[in-house]
Write a protein that holds these residues in place. Structure first.
Motif, short mmCIF file in Angstrom:
data_model
loop_
_atom_site.label_atom_id
_atom_site.label_comp_id
_atom_site.label_asym_id
_atom_site.label_seq_id
_atom_site.Cartn_x
_atom_site.Cartn_y
_atom_site.Cartn_z
N GLU A 1 -3.05 6.46 -10.20
CA GLU A 1 -4.43 6.93 -10.21
C GLU A 1 -4.57 8.05 -11.23
N LYS B 1 0.83 7.46 -6.85
CA LYS B 1 0.54 7.64 -5.43
C LYS B 1 1.43 6.72 -4.60
N TYR B 2 1.82 7.23 -3.44
CA TYR B 2 2.56 6.41 -2.49
C TYR B 2 1.76 6.37 -1.20
N ILE B 3 1.40 5.18 -0.76
CA ILE B 3 0.61 5.01 0.46
C ILE B 3 1.52 4.43 1.53
N ILE C 1 -1.66 9.02 2.25
CA ILE C 1 -1.54 8.98 0.79
C ILE C 1 -0.83 10.24 0.31
N TYR C 2 0.20 10.04 -0.50
CA TYR C 2 0.95 11.15 -1.08
C TYR C 2 1.00 10.98 -2.59
N TYR C 3 0.85 12.10 -3.30
CA TYR C 3 1.09 12.09 -4.73
C TYR C 3 2.58 12.35 -4.95
N PHE D 1 6.97 14.59 -2.53
CA PHE D 1 5.67 14.03 -2.16
C PHE D 1 4.73 15.13 -1.64
N ARG E 1 0.90 15.51 0.09
CA ARG E 1 -0.18 14.76 0.74
C ARG E 1 -1.50 14.96 0.00
N ALA E 2 -2.28 13.91 -0.11
CA ALA E 2 -3.58 13.98 -0.76
C ALA E 2 -4.53 14.84 0.08
N GLN F 1 -7.59 13.43 2.05
CA GLN F 1 -7.40 12.63 3.26
C GLN F 1 -7.60 13.43 4.54
#
Length: 273
Positions: free
Chosen positions: A7, A12-14, A20-22, A97, A99-100, A103
């Motif tokens: 993105e 990003k890892y979902i 959702i984590y960057y 990681f 966290r977004a 969210q």
């Protein structure tokens, strides 16, 4: 098993639960060579950039106390071998990681009042010497601020509160205005009460909790950062007073209202020799 996406140039890892984590590349600080002359000293690099353990320490300190995102190290995510290899190719050999912030929802945050949230956050930021906590590292959730990206924290050069103050002012001149400065911009009796309550919360952090936090964060300089935090907690009230006094000097008090004017930063040069 999760999902990996890109993105705006960021990976990003979902997770399977929808979190959702960057994914951020982990850059271990360079370690100065140990010589016979320096072998008895703890060598700590002066600069940190995108350093997982530092961000995790700050995140854990703020957990339940401030509106901060969760930070996890790679092994905490239970990645499959294929996911781990893919992230290494996309991000780098080591990563962590974050966290977004978008969210989060108001019911998941410790503070729903924006002014209270900022008051508690600036006490944390003064404690860990985080000067980069402005709007670039903040996301508004239904008008409530949530902070992320704590990589500027715990710089050994800024443990001296006067050096930290100069860093805040230098950053502001470069266009990165701290939440600390913004909080004192429209200071009031209510904000003062919020600070008093926040200081009490952080003063109650025990040495046992600090020891656990630095161990969980897996920093190779855990002893140094434990001492750093214990020392700063012991003087957090005084440090907040110094920072407040740097931005504000009481000018007049009339009918319960307080007015302040800034103090020039040159006043503090003599304190940082």
């Amino acid at each position: 098993m999760g999902t990996i996406e890109i993105e705006r140039g960021m990976v990003k890892y979902i997770t399977s639960d929808g979190e959702i984590y960057y994914v951020k590349q982990h850059f271990p600080p360079s370690i100065p060579p140990v010589t016979e002359r320096t072998s008895q000293k703890l060598l700590v690099p002066e600069r940190f950039f995108s350093y997982g353990p530092i961000e995790k320490i700050v995140s854990l300190l703020g957990l339940g106390r401030c509106n901060v995102v969760t930070v996890k190290l790679a092994h905490e995510m239970h990645l499959t071998f294929e996911e781990f290899e893919m992230l290494q190719e996309m991000v780098g050999p080591e990563f962590y990681f974050s966290r977004a912030a978008y969210q989060y929802t108001p019911d998941t945050l410790p503070h729903k009042d924006p002014e209270t949230a900022m008051g508690y956050q600036i006490v944390l930021d003064i404690l860990v010497r985080n000067w980069d906590d402005g709007d670039r590292n903040m996301y508004m959730v239904s008008g409530i601020p949530v902070w992320f990206d704590f990589g500027a924290s715990l710089d050994p050069r800024c443990q001296n509160v006067y050096r930290f103050l100069l860093k805040l002012q230098d950053a502001a001149e470069a266009g990165r205005v701290s939440s600390i400065e913004l909080y004192f911009k429209n200071y009031s009796r209510r904000r003062e009460k919020i600070l008093e309550a926040a200081i009490e919360v952080f003063e109650s952090i025990t040495q046992s909790e600090i020891r656990t936090i630095v161990q969980v964060s897996e920093d190779e300089f855990s002893g140094f950062f434990a001492d750093y935090l214990v020392n700063n907690i012991s003087q957090i009230s005084e440090d907040v007073d110094i920072i407040r006094g740097a931005f504000l000097s009481q000018k007049t008090a009339d009918k319960g209202r307080i007015f302040y004017e800034p103090i020039l930063k040159q006043t503090f040069w003599r304190q940082i020799k």
